[in-house]
Design a protein around this motif. Structure first.
Motif, PDB file in Angstrom:
ATOM      1  N   GLY A 180       0.776  -1.227   0.000  1.00  0.00           N
ATOM      2  CA  GLY A 180       0.000   0.000   0.000  1.00  0.00           C
ATOM      3  C   GLY A 180       0.809   1.279   0.000  1.00  0.00           C
ATOM      4  N   LYS A 181       2.143   1.171   0.058  1.00  0.00           N
ATOM      5  CA  LYS A 181       3.007   2.350   0.071  1.00  0.00           C
ATOM      6  C   LYS A 181       3.876   2.381  -1.183  1.00  0.00           C
ATOM      7  CE  LYS A 181       3.520   2.420   5.153  1.00  0.00           C
ATOM      8  NZ  LYS A 181       2.976   3.769   5.399  1.00  0.00           N
ATOM      9  N   ILE A 182       4.292   3.572  -1.601  1.00  0.00           N
ATOM     10  CA  ILE A 182       5.251   3.673  -2.697  1.00  0.00           C
ATOM     11  C   ILE A 182       6.645   3.453  -2.117  1.00  0.00           C
ATOM     12  CG2 ILE A 182       6.315   5.229  -4.361  1.00  0.00           C
ATOM     13  CD1 ILE A 182       3.617   6.384  -4.935  1.00  0.00           C
ATOM     14  N   ARG A 183       7.228   2.338  -2.489  1.00  0.00           N
ATOM     15  CA  ARG A 183       8.529   1.933  -1.943  1.00  0.00           C
ATOM     16  C   ARG A 183       9.689   2.594  -2.683  1.00  0.00           C
ATOM     17  NH1 ARG A 183      12.776   0.969  -0.407  1.00  0.00           N
ATOM     18  NH2 ARG A 183      13.663  -0.883   0.569  1.00  0.00           N
ATOM     19  N   ALA A 184       9.490   2.892  -3.972  1.00  0.00           N
ATOM     20  CA  ALA A 184      10.559   3.517  -4.758  1.00  0.00           C
ATOM     21  C   ALA A 184       9.945   4.243  -5.930  1.00  0.00           C
ATOM     22  CB  ALA A 184      11.559   2.464  -5.247  1.00  0.00           C
ATOM     23  N   ILE A 185      10.602   5.319  -6.367  1.00  0.00           N
ATOM     24  CA  ILE A 185      10.135   6.067  -7.526  1.00  0.00           C
ATOM     25  C   ILE A 185      11.343   6.690  -8.223  1.00  0.00           C
ATOM     26  CG2 ILE A 185       9.743   8.227  -6.260  1.00  0.00           C
ATOM     27  CD1 ILE A 185       7.149   8.542  -7.961  1.00  0.00           C
ATOM     28  N   GLY A 186      11.352   6.668  -9.541  1.00  0.00           N
ATOM     29  CA  GLY A 186      12.467   7.232 -10.300  1.00  0.00           C
ATOM     30  C   GLY A 186      12.475   6.720 -11.718  1.00  0.00           C
ATOM     31  N   THR A 187      13.465   7.119 -12.496  1.00  0.00           N
ATOM     32  CA  THR A 187      13.603   6.595 -13.857  1.00  0.00           C
ATOM     33  C   THR A 187      14.049   5.150 -13.774  1.00  0.00           C
ATOM     34  OG1 THR A 187      15.937   7.167 -14.096  1.00  0.00           O
ATOM     35  CG2 THR A 187      14.336   8.903 -14.623  1.00  0.00           C
ATOM     36  N   PRO A 188      13.851   4.359 -14.836  1.00  0.00           N
ATOM     37  CA  PRO A 188      14.331   2.975 -14.803  1.00  0.00           C
ATOM     38  C   PRO A 188      15.817   2.876 -14.463  1.00  0.00           C
ATOM     39  CG  PRO A 188      12.838   3.272 -16.655  1.00  0.00           C
ATOM     40  CD  PRO A 188      13.063   4.633 -16.063  1.00  0.00           C
ATOM     41  N   ASP A 189      16.628   3.734 -15.067  1.00  0.00           N
ATOM     42  CA  ASP A 189      18.075   3.679 -14.804  1.00  0.00           C
ATOM     43  C   ASP A 189      18.393   4.036 -13.360  1.00  0.00           C
ATOM     44  OD1 ASP A 189      18.607   2.878 -17.372  1.00  0.00           O
ATOM     45  OD2 ASP A 189      19.092   4.892 -18.115  1.00  0.00           O
ATOM     46  N   GLU A 190      17.674   5.020 -12.811  1.00  0.00           N
ATOM     47  CA  GLU A 190      17.902   5.408 -11.415  1.00  0.00           C
ATOM     48  C   GLU A 190      17.577   4.259 -10.469  1.00  0.00           C
ATOM     49  OE1 GLU A 190      16.907  10.213 -11.782  1.00  0.00           O
ATOM     50  OE2 GLU A 190      15.393   8.825 -11.001  1.00  0.00           O
ATOM     51  N   LEU A 191      16.476   3.555 -10.726  1.00  0.00           N
ATOM     52  CA  LEU A 191      16.085   2.457  -9.846  1.00  0.00           C
ATOM     53  C   LEU A 191      17.056   1.294  -9.941  1.00  0.00           C
ATOM     54  CD1 LEU A 191      12.188   2.408 -10.262  1.00  0.00           C
ATOM     55  CD2 LEU A 191      13.559   3.483  -8.476  1.00  0.00           C
ATOM     56  N   LYS A 192      17.512   0.989 -11.144  1.00  0.00           N
ATOM     57  CA  LYS A 192      18.481  -0.098 -11.294  1.00  0.00           C
ATOM     58  C   LYS A 192      19.779   0.228 -10.566  1.00  0.00           C
ATOM     59  CE  LYS A 192      17.693  -0.124 -15.794  1.00  0.00           C
ATOM     60  NZ  LYS A 192      17.766  -0.423 -17.250  1.00  0.00           N
ATOM     61  N   GLU A 193      20.194   1.496 -10.643  1.00  0.00           N
ATOM     62  CA  GLU A 193      21.426   1.906  -9.968  1.00  0.00           C
ATOM     63  C   GLU A 193      21.246   1.922  -8.446  1.00  0.00           C
ATOM     64  OE1 GLU A 193      24.577   5.672  -9.885  1.00  0.00           O
ATOM     65  OE2 GLU A 193      22.928   5.638 -11.343  1.00  0.00           O
ATOM     66  N   ARG A 194      20.098   2.439  -7.988  1.00  0.00           N
ATOM     67  CA  ARG A 194      19.856   2.544  -6.549  1.00  0.00           C
ATOM     68  C   ARG A 194      19.837   1.184  -5.875  1.00  0.00           C
ATOM     69  NH1 ARG A 194      14.323   5.235  -5.087  1.00  0.00           N
ATOM     70  NH2 ARG A 194      15.178   6.686  -6.629  1.00  0.00           N
ATOM     71  N   PHE A 195      19.201   0.204  -6.523  1.00  0.00           N
ATOM     72  CA  PHE A 195      19.076  -1.118  -5.908  1.00  0.00           C
ATOM     73  C   PHE A 195      20.102  -2.116  -6.441  1.00  0.00           C
ATOM     74  CE2 PHE A 195      14.903   0.879  -5.360  1.00  0.00           C
ATOM     75  CZ  PHE A 195      14.726   0.698  -3.995  1.00  0.00           C
TER      76      PHE A 195
END
Length: 488
Positions: free
Chosen positions: A452-467
């Protein structure tokens, strides 16, 4: 275990199966792939003795599907594409019903379904219609296995199910295979195709090839592995000013009793942006979408869509958005032109404008020759393109797409995303949910919901890099498996 020899089947002038021959070994996991309308379901129904072939022969476990129907039926399990469950019966009642059909009991067949059914047994008194897609899938599989069949036929069993639940489903199939059960499965997902030992590619009723998954995918790469869409059109962060936000949400909550389906989410979406709204089944995506589209009102928090308040101006919102659901929002018993005329009128367009835009649209889609065809006669990919075109027929500020490409082959999905790209270039904001992670890569930005919560938000490249993950599929799996609440 399964032999098909020169089988043909026609519906009027349409040849659904055209001289099809194949064989499947005992204990093999065999894939059947092809676009909607290729003939897959007709072949399944023939092998399960639900249809009689016009020509040719077929057998399952050594029994002829025409002359020895009863012998075949007690030896096969069938899970059709649309779950074969009774929505108003409970989990347990569905299982008892299917066991009774095959002259057995749940107790007698329990060992054969223990690994699958034990995952949903705590919901035994819940109606099937109230289960999530993943839970329905497990129940339908349990019902297909309750009489301990020798062969299992699965017609796109994971369409509309999130990636994590799909992986779990194929892990269950691997356990079933270890018991010697032959599995014949169709799927539009390439990762699932690769789980098969061999696959047959069916196109317009004809077998185009039978080989290992990789050999078929390489041989027919233009169909199954089309080149990715050029992402150069994507907007760069900072090009659009904050005043260009078309969707704005602040601390939004939707509670059902003590359960918070949507639990304090905040985000914004810019004009002309392609925004991916991802999450596992039960994460809260659909509930959030219903609030944004005026179908439901929030418990608390605030938000605007196209400048209108989601709490007080939901009727105005409906006139400024387009919506395409997973179950295409078209009237099957009306023609293509009649659907366009109806929705144009609903959106407040005058007759002259409807006629002009209808002619333009049909030319652009190469549908001019199908203007007077009933929608139910169109292939799934055509319906999909038409439904999207209907959703933006009135040039809305935002179009909401709820899993619009479920069950569609990769080449057709690519064509659909070209249409999405074109709409975004014309200034329409696209808010899309999808269970295809390759599609998520085409979004400008992605949000991922968990519990029910937004766990992550960003561009595809940002999310791949962050995680620190190689692709969005791995990011999704990592986050979805952190969920603590049940999808039900």
């Amino acid at each position: 275990m399964i032999t098909v020899s020169h089988i043909s089947k026609s519906y009027g002038k349409v040849k659904a199966l055209d001289d099809v021959s194949l064989s499947v070994g005992r204990g093999e996991v065999f894939g059947l792939i092809g676009a909607d309308g290729a003939g897959k379901t007709t072949l399944y129904r023939t092998l399960c003795t639900l249809l009689l072939p016009d020509a040719g022969e077929a057998s399952v476990a050594g029994f002829d599907v025409v002359r020895q129907m009863q012998d075949v039926r007690c030896r096969v399990g069938y899970m059709p594409g649309r779950f074969s469950l009774y929505q108003d019966l409970t989990v347990r009642e569905n299982l008892v019903f299917f066991a009774t059909l095959f002259g057995t009991t749940v107790d007698e067949g329990y060992d054969s379904i223990r690994a699958v059914y034990s995952q949903i047994e705590r919901f035994s008194n819940r109606k099937a219609g109230a289960l999530s897609g993943g839970m329905k899938q497990k129940l339908a599989l349990s019902c297909a296995l309750i009489h301990q069949p020798e062969a299992l036929f699965l017609d796109e069993p994971t369409t509309g199910v999130d990636p994590v639940s799909r992986k779990e489903f194929w892990e269950m199939l691997a356990m079933i295979k270890e018991r010697g059960i032959t599995i014949m499965a169709s799927t539009p997902y390439l990762d699932e195709v690769r789980c098969c030992e061999r696959v047959a590619f069916l196109c317009q009723g004809k077998i185009q090839g039978i080989d290992t998954p990789q050999a078929i995918l390489d041989r027919f790469a233009d169909v199954f592995c089309p080149p990715p869409i050029d992402k150069s059109y994507l907007q760069q962060a900072g090009d659009v000013q904050p005043s260009d936000d078309v969707i704005s949400v602040s601390h939004l909550v939707k509670a059902f009793g003590s359960f918070r389906a949507v639990d304090d989410i905040s985000f914004s979406v810019k004009r002309g942006e392609i925004f991916g709204f991802l999450g596992a089944n039960g994460a809260g995506k659909t509930t959030a979408m219903h609030m944004l589209t005026g179908l439901n009102q929030p418990t608390s928090g605030s938000g605007t869509v196209a400048g209108f308040d989601i709490s007080t101006q939901h009727e105005q919102i409906k006139r400024h958005i387009g919506y395409m659901s997973q179950k295409f929002s078209l009237y099957e018993d009306m023609t293509v032109a009649e659907n366009l005329r109806l929705f144009g009128g609903i959106y407040g367009m005058d007759s002259k404008m409807i006629e002009t835009k209808t002619d333009e649209l049909l030319q652009r889609l190469d549908f001019a020759g199908h203007r007077d065809d009933l929608v139910k006669s169109l292939p799934l990919g055509w319906k999909q393109k038409l439904a999207f075109s209907v959703s933006i027929f009135h040039q809305p500020e935002v179009v909401f797409l709820d899993e619009p490409t479920g069950g569609v082959d990769p080449a057709t999905r690519r064509q659909f995303w070209e249409m999405i790209k074109e709409a975004a270039k014309n200034g329409i904001t696209v808010f899309v949910t999808t269970h295809y992670m390759d599609e998520a890569e085409y979004c400008d930005r992605i949000s991922m919901m968990v519990d029910g919560k937004i766990r992550a938000i960003g561009t595809p490249d940002e999310l791949k890099e962050r995680f620190r993950q190689p692709d969005i599929d791995h990011v999704f799996t990592l986050l979805a498996r952190q969920a603590t609440r049940s999808s039900d």
